[in-house]
Write an enzyme that holds these catalytic residues in place. Structure first.
Site, mmCIF file in Angstrom:
data_model
loop_
_atom_site.group_PDB
_atom_site.id
_atom_site.type_symbol
_atom_site.label_atom_id
_atom_site.label_comp_id
_atom_site.label_asym_id
_atom_site.label_seq_id
_atom_site.Cartn_x
_atom_site.Cartn_y
_atom_site.Cartn_z
ATOM 1 N N ASP A 37 67.636 13.773 59.752
ATOM 2 C CA ASP A 37 68.361 13.030 58.718
ATOM 3 C C ASP A 37 68.016 11.543 58.773
ATOM 4 O OD1 ASP A 37 71.279 14.751 57.876
ATOM 5 O OD2 ASP A 37 69.964 15.467 59.452
ATOM 6 N N ARG A 92 81.903 16.187 57.877
ATOM 7 C CA ARG A 92 82.025 16.794 59.209
ATOM 8 C C ARG A 92 80.909 16.358 60.159
ATOM 9 N NH1 ARG A 92 79.025 21.851 59.875
ATOM 10 N NH2 ARG A 92 80.761 22.922 60.891
ATOM 11 N N GLU A 101 75.438 16.484 49.987
ATOM 12 C CA GLU A 101 74.416 16.883 50.958
ATOM 13 C C GLU A 101 73.263 17.626 50.294
ATOM 14 O OE1 GLU A 101 74.269 19.533 55.086
ATOM 15 O OE2 GLU A 101 75.660 20.060 53.472
ATOM 16 N N ASP A 138 68.824 25.721 58.599
ATOM 17 C CA ASP A 138 69.786 26.717 59.039
ATOM 18 C C ASP A 138 70.833 26.939 57.939
ATOM 19 O OD1 ASP A 138 70.274 23.995 59.715
ATOM 20 O OD2 ASP A 138 71.804 24.540 61.149
ATOM 21 N N ARG A 144 68.397 21.587 72.050
ATOM 22 C CA ARG A 144 67.389 21.724 71.002
ATOM 23 C C ARG A 144 67.129 20.366 70.355
ATOM 24 N NH1 ARG A 144 72.216 24.191 68.424
ATOM 25 N NH2 ARG A 144 72.791 22.993 66.564
ATOM 26 N N GLU A 156 77.375 28.118 56.077
ATOM 27 C CA GLU A 156 78.482 28.295 57.016
ATOM 28 C C GLU A 156 79.689 27.399 56.731
ATOM 29 O OE1 GLU A 156 76.109 29.489 61.110
ATOM 30 O OE2 GLU A 156 76.817 27.439 60.840
#
Length: 583
Positions: A187, A179, A537, A335, A232, A552
């Site tokens: 990253d 995604r 990931e 996050d 941000r 999430e």
């Protein structure tokens, strides 16, 4: 040609620093908020309608915010408003599906798959320390993933930017995967470390060129290359990328191009709402930095999630502050995590803007040392001297505010809620958050700390007894909260920074531990890849060969920084022919 006089260098320094300050202190209020683009506002409405219509199962709000328009926004809005809707906002599923197919292009269609010009199937001198044939074959498969993850921006994004949330970039790039279809800031550092191991120097330089473009255009490096990320940044590692590339290529032109924008980025992180002044127990003031997003609304890419999280907050100002805390936590890269919560069971207690993070300030110290080094390479001795002095002040602040001699760790420092940027805060031991997180050991990555032999011995003992060292790597925290930046997840960048910091020290015990952690991490990546055929990931460090979860969204694959860290570890430590690779 004669060299410029030092006074010219000094003048240049002053001009650049003034420009950097201007870029970061011109906000109309001390609590700035970026404007919402009309396209984003509409796509959030579509996101709401899709959730109401299709339900929450397998729903990814980012999918809808990444759609690009086939027609102008007024045309698409008119068609959307003509759809039959019930009172609760639902649309007959067939009607909504038909509308999306007719008026939108799928996420990723505004990108083009490109072939990296410097990719070869097996680069000369690739991973010479890897002697095990199975590990070497796997490493070449990971190397080949750079082809799968390489993208460019389509011409439609440049020609009609108003139809896209994707931002145009001058060079091709590497995406994380799944995604995450766009460039992400922090990253990119570990992607670049992997590209350097793969001898893909031009691709690495192209990524830096793109980040420099974003910094020049927006005044900071964006979280990612999307319109909705302009409010941000992310952990500031651009200087580390430039220095890593220079160490392999000695490209002086890249260094000279980077220095002015690195000064601008330093100004962004060390002025305005990002800077806090703290007084220590000896009444000495220290300037330190925090995460602070210029946003107080739901994140567009997760709008439905944020609104649900805030549904029980009735006060408007409190709700806006919660949204700012959410966006600021996203700026941290962590996050989400109990690290940022007053109550670890309640995400509405996020207080990221009231925390001075030890890792952020370590990154900025690294930036200051990098700028000093790069300026010396470029012959700009006034900038070199200035940033060496600045780095010494930050090192002193980190030792005074974050370091805990008894615990042998650096702890985040919690300030009072909504403190003014100009107020001093009396340092007290009780203001350190003494919960154990992997971030407590990130300063190991920075030279002033990993070169301090006495301090390293204390930190090494603390790390070994912390509970973070697990069967398959370093856990992010000790709290299993269901958030993805908590236990039992382990993340590639965390492993790399701590391992590299240990390896760079003069301690033989630290070097042994570094190799042991790297070996565990390589094994779990290998086992998971062999089982599933993909790189993940994040990983479950409790169990070798298992990927991570929580958070999430469903677990993602690809995956840029995981690929980069495995290649970097294999380059540094190798893998003997007779060493077992399985779990």
């Amino acid at each position: 040609m004669s060299k410029p006089h030092n006074s010219l260098h000094l003048t240049l320094l002053h001009i650049l620093l003034l420009l950097a300050a201007a870029m970061t202190t011109s906000a109309p209020s001390p609590w700035p908020v970026d404007e919402t683009a009309p396209l984003i506002t509409f796509l959030e409405l579509l996101q709401d309608a899709a959730l109401a219509t299709f339900g929450s199962k397998d729903f990814d709000p980012k999918f809808y915010i990444d759609l690009s328009l086939r027609f102008s926004l007024p045309v698409v809005e008119k068609a959307f408003n003509s759809l039959p809707k019930s009172r609760n906002g639902t649309v007959p599923p067939a009607d909504l599906e038909g509308f999306i197919a007719k008026y939108f292009r799928s996420p990723g269609e505004d990108l083009v798959v490109v072939h990296p010009p410097d990719y070869v199937p097996e680069p000369e001198g690739f991973l010479p320390k890897v002697k095990h044939p199975g590990v070497r074959a796997w490493a070449l498969e990971i190397h080949a993933l750079w082809k799968n993850l390489s993208r460019g921006v389509s011409s439609s994004v440049r020609d009609q930017p108003e139809l896209h949330t994707l931002l145009p970039l001058p060079e091709q790039f590497v995406i994380p995967g799944s995604r995450f279809r766009e460039v992400y800031y922090w990253d990119s550092y570990w992607v670049i470390r992997g590209l350097l191991a793969s001898k893909m120097y031009e691709t690495a330089k192209g990524i830096v060129t793109n980040l420099i473009y974003l910094l020049d255009t927006y005044g900071h490096v964006l979280n990612g290359a999307r319109v909705y990320y302009t409010n941000r940044s992310e952990p500031p590692l651009l200087s580390a990328m430039v220095r890593a590339i220079y160490s392999r290529t000695h490209d002086i032109n890249l260094v000279k191009k980077a220095i002015p924008v690195l000064l601008k980025e330093h100004g962004f992180w060390t002025s305005g709402v990002h800077q806090i002044v703290v007084r220590d127990a000896h009444a000495e003031s220290h300037c330190l930095s925090r995460y602070y997003a210029m946003w107080d609304k739901p994140r567009p890419e997760s709008s439905t999630i944020d609104k649900e999280s805030a549904s029980n907050i009735s006060n408007g100002a409190e709700k806006r502050q919660f949204y700012r805390e959410v966006a600021s936590t996203a700026e941290s890269g962590w996050d989400f995590s109990t690290r940022w919560m007053r109550n670890p069971k309640d995400i509405t207690t996020l207080k990221t803007t009231s925390i001075l993070p030890v890792d952020l300030n370590a990154y900025i110290l690294g930036m200051e040392l990098d700028i000093s080094f790069l300026a010396k390479v470029a012959g700009n001795h006034s900038v070199t001297k200035h940033f060496l002095e600045v780095s010494k002040a930050r090192e002193k602040a980190i030792r005074a505010i974050f370091w805990n001699e008894t615990k042998g760790q650096w702890f985040d420092y919690w300030i009072n809620d909504h403190s003014s940027c100009k107020e001093g805060r009396l340092y007290e031991d009780g203001k350190q958050n003494q919960a154990v997180f992997a971030s407590n050991f990130i300063p190991l990555w920075i030279k002033p700390f990993n070169s301090d032999e006495k301090l390293m011995d204390k930190v090494l003992r603390s790390l070994k007894s912390s509970g973070l060292l697990c069967h398959a790597g370093i856990a992010t925290s000790l709290t299993n909260s269901g958030q993805q930046w908590d236990f039992p997840n382990g993340w590639a960048p965390i492993q790399h920074m701590i391992v590299e910091g240990l390896a760079l020290s003069g301690s033989s015990d630290a070097k042994l531990l570094a190799e042991e952690i790297a070996t565990r991490w390589i094994r779990t990546n290998f086992a998971t890849y062999k089982k599933m055929g993909v790189m993940h990931e994040k990983y479950n460090v409790e169990k070798c060969g298992d990927y991570g979860g929580g958070g999430e969204y469903v677990p993602q694959t690809g995956f840029g920084w995981s690929n980069g860290v495995v290649l970097a570890f294999l380059e540094e430590f190798g893998w003997p022919q007779d060493q077992e690779i399985g779990c």
